[in-house]
Design a protein around this motif. Structure first.
Motif, short mmCIF file in Angstrom:
data_model
loop_
_atom_site.label_atom_id
_atom_site.label_comp_id
_atom_site.label_asym_id
_atom_site.label_seq_id
_atom_site.Cartn_x
_atom_site.Cartn_y
_atom_site.Cartn_z
N SER A 7 1.66 2.53 -50.77
CA SER A 7 3.01 2.51 -51.31
C SER A 7 4.02 2.84 -50.22
O SER A 7 3.81 3.75 -49.42
CB SER A 7 3.14 3.54 -52.43
N LEU A 8 5.10 2.11 -50.20
CA LEU A 8 6.24 2.42 -49.36
C LEU A 8 7.07 3.43 -50.13
O LEU A 8 7.36 3.23 -51.30
CB LEU A 8 7.04 1.15 -49.10
N THR A 9 7.45 4.53 -49.49
CA THR A 9 8.09 5.60 -50.25
C THR A 9 9.05 6.42 -49.40
O THR A 9 8.95 6.44 -48.17
CB THR A 9 7.02 6.53 -50.85
N GLN A 10 9.94 7.12 -50.08
CA GLN A 10 10.76 8.15 -49.46
C GLN A 10 10.43 9.51 -50.07
O GLN A 10 11.08 10.51 -49.78
CB GLN A 10 12.25 7.84 -49.65
N ASP A 11 9.42 9.55 -50.90
CA ASP A 11 8.99 10.77 -51.57
C ASP A 11 7.67 11.23 -50.95
O ASP A 11 6.64 10.63 -51.16
CB ASP A 11 8.79 10.50 -53.07
N PHE A 12 7.72 12.28 -50.15
CA PHE A 12 6.56 12.77 -49.42
C PHE A 12 5.98 14.04 -50.04
O PHE A 12 5.22 14.75 -49.40
CB PHE A 12 6.93 13.00 -47.96
N GLU A 13 6.33 14.30 -51.29
CA GLU A 13 5.96 15.54 -51.97
C GLU A 13 4.45 15.79 -51.97
O GLU A 13 4.01 16.92 -51.79
CB GLU A 13 6.49 15.49 -53.41
N MET A 15 2.24 14.62 -49.88
CA MET A 15 1.65 14.45 -48.55
C MET A 15 1.59 15.77 -47.79
O MET A 15 2.28 16.72 -48.13
CB MET A 15 2.45 13.41 -47.76
N PRO A 16 0.77 15.82 -46.73
CA PRO A 16 0.68 17.04 -45.92
C PRO A 16 2.02 17.36 -45.24
O PRO A 16 2.90 16.50 -45.14
CB PRO A 16 -0.38 16.71 -44.87
N SER A 118 4.96 5.15 -45.50
CA SER A 118 3.99 4.64 -46.47
C SER A 118 2.95 5.71 -46.75
O SER A 118 2.65 6.54 -45.90
CB SER A 118 3.33 3.35 -45.98
N GLY A 119 2.42 5.68 -47.95
CA GLY A 119 1.37 6.59 -48.36
C GLY A 119 0.16 5.80 -48.81
O GLY A 119 0.27 4.65 -49.23
N PHE A 120 -0.99 6.41 -48.71
CA PHE A 120 -2.24 5.77 -49.07
C PHE A 120 -3.01 6.66 -50.03
O PHE A 120 -2.99 7.88 -49.91
CB PHE A 120 -3.11 5.53 -47.82
N ILE A 124 -0.02 9.24 -52.79
CA ILE A 124 1.11 8.59 -53.45
C ILE A 124 0.99 8.81 -54.95
O ILE A 124 -0.11 8.95 -55.49
CB ILE A 124 1.20 7.08 -53.12
N LYS A 125 2.13 8.86 -55.61
CA LYS A 125 2.14 9.11 -57.05
C LYS A 125 1.54 7.91 -57.79
O LYS A 125 1.77 6.76 -57.39
CB LYS A 125 3.56 9.36 -57.52
N PRO A 126 0.79 8.16 -58.85
CA PRO A 126 0.17 7.05 -59.60
C PRO A 126 1.16 5.99 -60.06
O PRO A 126 0.86 4.80 -60.00
CB PRO A 126 -0.47 7.76 -60.79
N GLU A 127 2.36 6.41 -60.48
CA GLU A 127 3.34 5.42 -60.94
C GLU A 127 3.81 4.50 -59.81
O GLU A 127 4.22 3.36 -60.05
CB GLU A 127 4.53 6.07 -61.64
#
Length: 157
Positions: A7-13, A15-16, A118-120, A124-127
């Motif tokens: 997912s491409l994101t600006q929410d890194f909540e 993540m490490p 991006s998150g993997f 990344i949030k399920p939604e």
């Protein structure tokens, strides 16, 4: 075997800490033998200060044989990096490095992160795992990193 969600994101909540860092510092220094043998105590004091600095996120030391050392450090903000850079321990090491015969060469680079990453997998949030249009990744990253043009052109001392 299922594909890992991306997912491409600006929410890194989820993540490490390193993923939430906003500023990256990279350095490398080629020392003389004298510098390599005498700088250790100042480096240890500086490292203790770094790890206590508010806004410090992560550090990795580097070594390349025979006499090259370096560092990668992540900070929550540019202000946090500046606070560390102005610390007595860091200033003592800078002053030490200015003495002829200790340092052969070196560099420092300071970079800030793009607002989008991006998150993997489970970072990344399920939604977000289901809603990504992968065809849009490149245009989004390109558009959201135009802030590079806002940076001042380099100047030399």
């Amino acid at each position: 075997m299922s594909r890992l969600p991306v997912s491409l994101t600006q929410d890194f909540e989820l993540m490490p800490d390193e993923a939430r860092a906003q500023v990256l510092f990279i350095s490398k220094t080629r020392l003389t033998l004298k510098g390599f043998l005498t700088g250790g105590p100042l480096v240890w004091k500086m490292m203790r200060r770094l790890k206590r600095t508010p806004g410090f996120v992560f550090h990795k030391g580097l070594f390349k044989f025979p006499l090259t050392t370096g560092a990668i450090a992540f900070f929550e903000s540019f202000d946090a990096l500046q606070d560390f850079a102005r610390s007595p321990e860091h200033m003592a090491l800078v002053k030490w490095g200015k003495v002829p015969g200790r340092v052969r060469s070196g560099f420092i680079r300071i970079m800030r992160t793009a607002p989008t990453g991006s998150g993997f997998g489970d970072w990344i949030k399920p939604e977000e795992q289901e809603s990504l249009d992968r065809r849009r990744l490149i245009p989004i990253v390109s558009r959201e990193t135009e802030w590079d043009s806002e940076l001042p052109v380099g100047r030399t001392a």
